[in-house]
Write an enzyme that holds these catalytic residues in place. Sequence first.
Site, PDB file in Angstrom:
ATOM      1  N   CYS A   3      30.478   0.420  93.239  1.00 10.37           N
ATOM      2  CA  CYS A   3      30.620  -1.035  93.242  1.00 10.37           C
ATOM      3  C   CYS A   3      31.514  -1.513  94.379  1.00 10.37           C
ATOM      4  O   CYS A   3      31.444  -2.676  94.786  1.00 10.37           O
ATOM      5  CB  CYS A   3      31.202  -1.514  91.913  1.00 10.37           C
ATOM      6  SG  CYS A   3      30.229  -1.051  90.469  1.00 10.37           S
ATOM      7  N   ARG A   6      40.745  21.718  87.470  1.00  4.78           N
ATOM      8  CA  ARG A   6      40.752  21.555  86.012  1.00  4.78           C
ATOM      9  C   ARG A   6      39.725  22.472  85.340  1.00  4.78           C
ATOM     10  O   ARG A   6      39.214  22.169  84.274  1.00  4.78           O
ATOM     11  CB  ARG A   6      40.489  20.090  85.658  1.00  4.78           C
ATOM     12  CG  ARG A   6      41.646  19.163  86.021  1.00  4.78           C
ATOM     13  CD  ARG A   6      41.241  17.699  85.902  1.00  4.78           C
ATOM     14  NE  ARG A   6      42.393  16.809  85.973  1.00  4.78           N
ATOM     15  CZ  ARG A   6      42.983  16.425  87.102  1.00  4.78           C
ATOM     16  NH1 ARG A   6      42.520  16.862  88.264  1.00  4.78           N
ATOM     17  NH2 ARG A   6      44.030  15.619  87.081  1.00  4.78           N
ATOM     18  N   ALA A  17      30.273   8.932  88.143  1.00  6.61           N
ATOM     19  CA  ALA A  17      31.008   8.393  87.000  1.00  6.61           C
ATOM     20  C   ALA A  17      30.646   9.039  85.673  1.00  6.61           C
ATOM     21  O   ALA A  17      31.514   9.600  84.981  1.00  6.61           O
ATOM     22  CB  ALA A  17      30.786   6.884  86.927  1.00  6.61           C
ATOM     23  N   ALA A  18      29.379   8.982  85.274  1.00  5.66           N
ATOM     24  CA  ALA A  18      29.004   9.502  83.959  1.00  5.66           C
ATOM     25  C   ALA A  18      29.153  11.015  83.893  1.00  5.66           C
ATOM     26  O   ALA A  18      29.716  11.552  82.928  1.00  5.66           O
ATOM     27  CB  ALA A  18      27.568   9.096  83.631  1.00  5.66           C
ATOM     28  N   ARG A  47      38.835  18.345  78.155  1.00  4.72           N
ATOM     29  CA  ARG A  47      39.980  17.985  77.304  1.00  4.72           C
ATOM     30  C   ARG A  47      39.760  18.465  75.866  1.00  4.72           C
ATOM     31  O   ARG A  47      40.722  18.816  75.164  1.00  4.72           O
ATOM     32  CB  ARG A  47      40.193  16.474  77.304  1.00  4.72           C
ATOM     33  CG  ARG A  47      40.599  15.894  78.643  1.00  4.72           C
ATOM     34  CD  ARG A  47      40.912  14.406  78.531  1.00  4.72           C
ATOM     35  NE  ARG A  47      40.957  13.791  79.844  1.00  4.72           N
ATOM     36  CZ  ARG A  47      39.979  13.061  80.378  1.00  4.72           C
ATOM     37  NH1 ARG A  47      38.872  12.836  79.663  1.00  4.72           N
ATOM     38  NH2 ARG A  47      40.104  12.540  81.576  1.00  4.72           N
ATOM     39  N   ASP A  86      23.466   5.477  85.157  1.00  2.00           N
ATOM     40  CA  ASP A  86      22.380   4.636  85.652  1.00  2.00           C
ATOM     41  C   ASP A  86      20.988   5.198  85.395  1.00  2.00           C
ATOM     42  O   ASP A  86      19.992   4.524  85.675  1.00  2.00           O
ATOM     43  CB  ASP A  86      22.539   4.413  87.163  1.00  2.00           C
ATOM     44  CG  ASP A  86      23.763   3.579  87.501  1.00  2.00           C
ATOM     45  OD1 ASP A  86      24.438   3.102  86.563  1.00  2.00           O
ATOM     46  OD2 ASP A  86      24.047   3.403  88.704  1.00  2.00           O
ATOM     47  N   TRP A 121      41.174 -28.036  76.714  1.00  6.48           N
ATOM     48  CA  TRP A 121      39.947 -27.402  76.223  1.00  6.48           C
ATOM     49  C   TRP A 121      39.406 -26.521  77.334  1.00  6.48           C
ATOM     50  O   TRP A 121      38.990 -27.010  78.382  1.00  6.48           O
ATOM     51  CB  TRP A 121      38.906 -28.463  75.827  1.00  6.48           C
ATOM     52  CG  TRP A 121      39.140 -29.037  74.467  1.00  6.48           C
ATOM     53  CD1 TRP A 121      39.855 -30.148  74.154  1.00  6.48           C
ATOM     54  CD2 TRP A 121      38.652 -28.509  73.237  1.00  6.48           C
ATOM     55  NE1 TRP A 121      39.849 -30.357  72.808  1.00  6.48           N
ATOM     56  CE2 TRP A 121      39.116 -29.364  72.209  1.00  6.48           C
ATOM     57  CE3 TRP A 121      37.872 -27.406  72.893  1.00  6.48           C
ATOM     58  CZ2 TRP A 121      38.820 -29.154  70.870  1.00  6.48           C
ATOM     59  CZ3 TRP A 121      37.578 -27.203  71.555  1.00  6.48           C
ATOM     60  CH2 TRP A 121      38.046 -28.057  70.559  1.00  6.48           C
TER      61      TRP A 121
END
Length: 462
Positions: free
Chosen positions: A51, A78, A17-18, A28, A293, A444
């Site tokens: 996850c 890319r 991910a990171a 980009r 992480d 409520w």
Amino acid sequence: MNTASGAERLVVIGGDAAGMSAASQARRMKGPDELEIVAFERGHFTSYSACGIPYWVGGDVTDRDRLIARSPQEHQSRDIDLRMRTEVTEIDVAGGRVRARDVDSGAESWTSYDKLVIATGARPIRPDMPGADASGVHGVQTLDDGQALLDTLARTRGRRAVVVGAGYIGVEMAEALIKRDYEVTVVNRGSEPMSTLDPDMGRLVHEAMEGLGITMVNDTEVTKLLTDDDGRVRAVVTRDAEYPADVVVLGIGVRPETGLAQAAGLPLGTHGGLLTDLAMRVRGYENVWAGGDCVEVLDLVSGQERHVPLGTHANKHGQVIGTNAGGGYATFPGVVGTAVSKVCDLEIARTGLREKDARRVGLRFESVTVESTSRAGYYPGASPMTVKMLAERRTGRLLGVQIVGREGAGKRVDIAAVALTAGMTVDQMTALDLGYAPPFSPVWDPVLVAARKAARAVAQRP
């Protein structure tokens, strides 16, 4: 250092991910004629949802590839030089280079960089005890880990599973194994499952797990794992008992994977994660960033650094890093510690501080708990919900919220997460203009009921 084309080179360590969010965002920002991007990933997969692994193991997700957001081939198309099955073994910060080893061939080579991104993730904690590395004992952190566990389940004749630990992964894996028709025992050293909750809220999770047929063993430490003559695990041993096991899943948490960074002399925090500034730049190093992480982040409520290994943060870190490495400007201000999970149809959520967190940082607080329903009580399908709220004495500042309930309970924690981020008091929260209709909420909302009770408790204390 510039490449032969005159472009700068960005090296990324870690392809999930990171790391790949950073690589993609940097691409980009700048084309290949300005910025060459080289990324190293030691596993078989990139950009996947760790996850989602418990839901894949449990059969809710039937196809592994549905957990993959972007394949290596898509990244390579890319103009990212992504090198799979390649593990970085050394970072030479002074020389501006990394040493990498081909996992399959063992061949090693150095790659120079102008800018470096460290996104090495976290590793499952394996207890230092006999049998911890036996066949049939699994940590679950990567897709490779998930596949290895499924392979074990497919060839194991017995149907007895022991999960060690009752955090998010432990609880989710216990449910997944129940769905696979295993007899599941969870051995937990805490007083209740889900140590991210206060024990009184964890008790509600305990009851739900037992309702699924899971045997919960709390306040117990595992001392060793027994193996048979073939080296396969056969039992989990505690101080007081022995639990037969054909498979063992370790759900006792993760640690930042920062061995490379530590060896390179980069700064680590008290939890073992890399320390960065608001731009996700490693402190004291102009052209080195870190995210995901393997880092520690600022807790906006306590003001201290924490290790919070979540995919949501990792992707945000990557966007910030990629923007900065690509010549732009972005920051990551911190977190409030929001998380949500489930056991069967019981939803579990928390944000902010627990009681012991607040005490540890010296905060005085009031704690209230309310029982409400997910919808108007007269509307079909209304289910009970428990909300616990902490507020700072004198100021009334919201400190934390925990929610346990059925459908519609978990995502209500987002109300509290926004209030925490904004620094709201519980009194201010009572005036929030939330959506209402009988199929969705009582007049409520349960979170506001808790805020009203907390506001009264604060007002009554000097």
